[in-house]
Design an enzyme around this catalytic site. Structure first.
Site, PDB file in Angstrom:
ATOM      1  CG  HIS A  29      -1.994  -1.001   1.189  1.00  0.00           C
ATOM      2  ND1 HIS A  29      -3.087  -0.940   2.020  1.00  0.00           N
ATOM      3  CD2 HIS A  29      -2.174  -2.103   0.421  1.00  0.00           C
ATOM      4  CE1 HIS A  29      -3.896  -1.962   1.770  1.00  0.00           C
ATOM      5  NE2 HIS A  29      -3.354  -2.684   0.804  1.00  0.00           N
ATOM      6  CD  GLU A  69      -2.072   4.129   3.391  1.00  0.00           C
ATOM      7  OE1 GLU A  69      -3.245   4.343   3.735  1.00  0.00           O
ATOM      8  OE2 GLU A  69      -1.769   3.340   2.463  1.00  0.00           O
ATOM      9  CB  CYS A  80      -6.662  -0.417   5.065  1.00  0.00           C
ATOM     10  SG  CYS A  80      -4.935  -1.002   5.051  1.00  0.00           S
ATOM     11  CB  CYS A 129      -2.069   1.563   6.224  1.00  0.00           C
ATOM     12  SG  CYS A 129      -1.627   0.731   4.675  1.00  0.00           S
TER      13      CYS A 129
END
Length: 157
Positions: A66, A68, A96, A99
């Site tokens: 992801h 992040e 999410c 993260c």
């Protein structure tokens, strides 16, 4: 690594947040163009971008890639340590659970996000996933962030 700075005067938290969120949106658009879920993220310390990323889950065939996570890794490498105290994460969509959990371990001081993720955002599950000392600011450039996501998923249908 290219380091951006925010030197405009006068500065306020709100215009600083918009300045850096524009860069996160630029990264999200790169993800969009690469057929990745269009989320961009960056870490800022003392007015400088020290880490950035965008979703790479398709390219890397890795569900943990992801935006992040890319930004956390780059910032930790830049600083030479795993803690991101006195740093801010700018991300185009609410993190999410994965993260948010990673942000907890970094002890990041602030998270600024654009659009809320009503299906998979951390706050849907539990807002205490974030470190208790982390300040949260949501809704910065929310419309632009949400529209990019809508456009991406509309193209998928």
């Amino acid at each position: 690594m290219l380091v951006y700075t925010f030197d405009d005067e006068p500065t306020t938290s709100a215009n600083t947040d918009v300045f850096f969120m524009k860069e996160a949106l630029r990264l999200a658009k790169i993800a969009f163009d690469e057929n990745e879920v269009p989320i961009g993220a960056l870490i800022v310390s003392q007015g400088k971008i020290i880490g950035k990323g965008y979703n790479l889950t398709e390219r890397l065939n890795d569900v943990t890639a992801h935006a992040e996570m890319q930004a956390f890794t780059a910032a930790a490498n830049y600083l030479g340590g795993k803690y991101l105290k006195d740093c801010t994460l700018y991300v185009t969509v609410e993190p999410c659970v994965m993260c948010a959990g990673a942000s907890y371990w970094t002890q990041i001081s602030r998270i600024v996000y654009g659009a809320k993720d009503v299906k998979r955002g951390y706050s849907v599950f539990h807002d205490r996933i974030i470190h208790p000392k982390t300040a949260i600011v949501g809704g910065v450039m929310e419309e632009e962030s949400a529209q990019l996501m809508k456009d991406f998923f509309r193209n998928k249908r």
